[in-house]
Scaffold this active site. Sequence first.
Site, mmCIF file in Angstrom:
data_model
loop_
_atom_site.group_PDB
_atom_site.id
_atom_site.type_symbol
_atom_site.label_atom_id
_atom_site.label_comp_id
_atom_site.label_asym_id
_atom_site.label_seq_id
_atom_site.Cartn_x
_atom_site.Cartn_y
_atom_site.Cartn_z
ATOM 1 N N LYS A 278 0.812 -1.131 -0.176
ATOM 2 C CA LYS A 278 -0.039 0.103 0.269
ATOM 3 C C LYS A 278 1.059 1.184 0.294
ATOM 4 O O LYS A 278 1.566 1.553 0.918
ATOM 5 C CB LYS A 278 -0.892 0.253 1.317
ATOM 6 C CG LYS A 278 -1.956 1.194 1.091
ATOM 7 C CD LYS A 278 -2.607 1.629 2.408
ATOM 8 C CE LYS A 278 -2.002 2.940 2.812
ATOM 9 N NZ LYS A 278 -2.051 3.961 2.020
ATOM 10 N N GLU B 199 -1.552 7.497 -0.154
ATOM 11 C CA GLU B 199 -2.532 7.825 -1.226
ATOM 12 C C GLU B 199 -2.164 9.233 -1.796
ATOM 13 O O GLU B 199 -2.662 9.509 -2.795
ATOM 14 C CB GLU B 199 -3.973 8.260 -0.394
ATOM 15 C CG GLU B 199 -3.675 9.296 0.593
ATOM 16 C CD GLU B 199 -3.222 8.576 2.107
ATOM 17 O OE1 GLU B 199 -3.061 9.600 3.108
ATOM 18 O OE2 GLU B 199 -2.679 7.709 2.189
ATOM 19 N N GLY C 282 7.098 5.520 8.065
ATOM 20 C CA GLY C 282 6.238 6.702 8.452
ATOM 21 C C GLY C 282 6.421 7.337 9.572
ATOM 22 O O GLY C 282 7.458 7.108 10.437
ATOM 23 N N GLY D 205 3.215 4.071 13.552
ATOM 24 C CA GLY D 205 4.083 2.884 13.849
ATOM 25 C C GLY D 205 3.797 2.271 15.116
ATOM 26 O O GLY D 205 3.434 1.065 15.259
ATOM 27 N N GLU E 28 10.367 1.804 10.185
ATOM 28 C CA GLU E 28 11.291 2.910 10.235
ATOM 29 C C GLU E 28 10.593 4.238 10.071
ATOM 30 O O GLU E 28 9.655 4.425 9.381
ATOM 31 C CB GLU E 28 12.019 2.937 8.662
ATOM 32 C CG GLU E 28 13.202 3.727 8.597
ATOM 33 C CD GLU E 28 13.100 4.996 8.267
ATOM 34 O OE1 GLU E 28 13.069 6.028 9.084
ATOM 35 O OE2 GLU E 28 12.805 5.159 6.959
ATOM 36 N N CYS F 198 13.000 11.553 6.884
ATOM 37 C CA CYS F 198 13.498 11.125 8.036
ATOM 38 C C CYS F 198 14.798 11.720 8.780
ATOM 39 O O CYS F 198 15.117 11.321 9.756
ATOM 40 C CB CYS F 198 13.011 9.612 8.315
ATOM 41 S SG CYS F 198 14.122 8.643 7.247
ATOM 42 N N GLU G 136 9.868 16.363 15.469
ATOM 43 C CA GLU G 136 10.144 15.987 14.128
ATOM 44 C C GLU G 136 9.216 17.233 13.337
ATOM 45 O O GLU G 136 8.082 17.108 13.438
ATOM 46 C CB GLU G 136 9.810 14.707 13.646
ATOM 47 C CG GLU G 136 10.391 14.600 12.367
ATOM 48 C CD GLU G 136 10.280 13.109 11.836
ATOM 49 O OE1 GLU G 136 11.141 12.618 10.832
ATOM 50 O OE2 GLU G 136 9.374 12.404 12.121
#
Length: 511
Positions: free
Chosen positions: A195, A198, A248, A253, A270, A304, A404
């Site tokens: 997947k 989107e 992501g 996660g 990750e 990231c 972040e």
Amino acid sequence: MTSHDLNLIGATDGTFIPDEPFRARHLIGGEWCDSSDGATFERRSPAHGVLVSRSAKGGEAEVNAAIDAARKAFDSGIWSRISGKERATIMLRIADLIERDVERMAILETLESGKPISQSRGEVGGAADLWRYAASLARTLHGDSHNTLGEDMLGVVLKEPIGVVSIITPWNFPFWILSQKLPFALAAGCTCVIKPSEMTSATTVMMGELLIEAGLPAGVVNIVLGYGEPVGSLMTTHPDVDMVTFTGSTAVGKSITASAAATLKKVALELGGKNPQVIFPDADLEGAADAVVFGVYFNVGQCCNSSSRIIVHEDIAEDFVARVVELSRDVAFGDPLDPVTQVGAIVTPEHQKKIDAYVRDAEKAGAKVRLGGAMLSVPGLAGEFYQPTVISGVTPEMAIAREEVFGPVLSVLTFKTMDEAVALTNDATYGLSAGVWSESIHTCLDFARRAQAGTVWTNTWMDGFPEMTFGGVKQSGQGREIGPYGLEEFLEVKTVAVRIGRTRAPWVRKR
């Protein structure tokens, strides 16, 4: 700072923008298909505003069908039980096809994500090397043997594919991150359901086209397009899925780990990072400043591995920040379709507002905006852009120093001693990567051993190779990608104990 203070690149004439949006469909059991209910969703370019792609919107029916196809393909042995040579042959063919189609895929990736075309070309073209390296692992994969268990015993340790793998990828590096996962899963002998985000579905669908052209058996790789609910959710809970690998946000996660726990699936993650570069007084300051600018503005900071904070020795802090500010003014921000552009668009208006909120909050907390700190207008484009931003006077407790931001925003902290630099480095919930700049190998190695990070770069930033494993510690994730350890993630270990001849003494004694 106004747009006149920046190196802005204006819009192109639109030559490279396709006349029609890309049509993306699901790949299930080797067949392209629309959703059973006919639902679709659209993606507009964050830089140009044009309709880029129209995709089938998957639901439970499509996910169930894709997982069923992957399960049947795995159990049949059409991929899981063939030789490493056969797998590698197809994977090498895929690498060649990727290189053939770099331009076609790079254009769609730039239009969907907003990143510069030069970076999209590098991402897609570079991914071919990941496929070639994974192909080499397919041929060299082996277990162990134990010939010291006695003359009547032989021990064999097999490494077997884990089974059906759900692969969920993000929007910021859709083709590269897919290629950090898929070829290694295939090298191990797994079958997959993918997947993509989107927001950036097109290049994953294009990858599916190349897999078919290369001769990958039907059902080995399946693609379902759509949103986290219900597509991603079902891919992490379905009982026929053996493993989930996700890249992501840390928040998502954690939810995947929780949802996968009910069936005790293996989960590889990750996730986010708040990555520092530590600058010592004896460093090559010119090289370090260039690496800092690259590290924070590459992919508009939507990375990231972005070096979103620097920790600078107080004796050189003012001079170093001045260098970074001046270099930042020369970075080419603008139209992602112009080859000269180095920094493109922010992915969505909502994300742009989130970035700006971090900057405003830091100002209120006493930090000083040395450069930028506002949304940016690019000539001829109506998209989402943010100024290159440098903020000094940041203290460790500020959100901008700990969370972040995922944008072109650099936070500057200072230190006096090695112990303080290490403490600031490790004072974060994340531990993805870190960097150190010094001409002393002793300083670099001391820092590298003490930094809590999955990767430590010394006198460089973001150099990567297929052979060098990648992944984080703490809330930056679990498991590893690429390199030999990246292959191990997709393998189960099985012990086989073999008795040689009829040497086993009977347990039951006859009367």
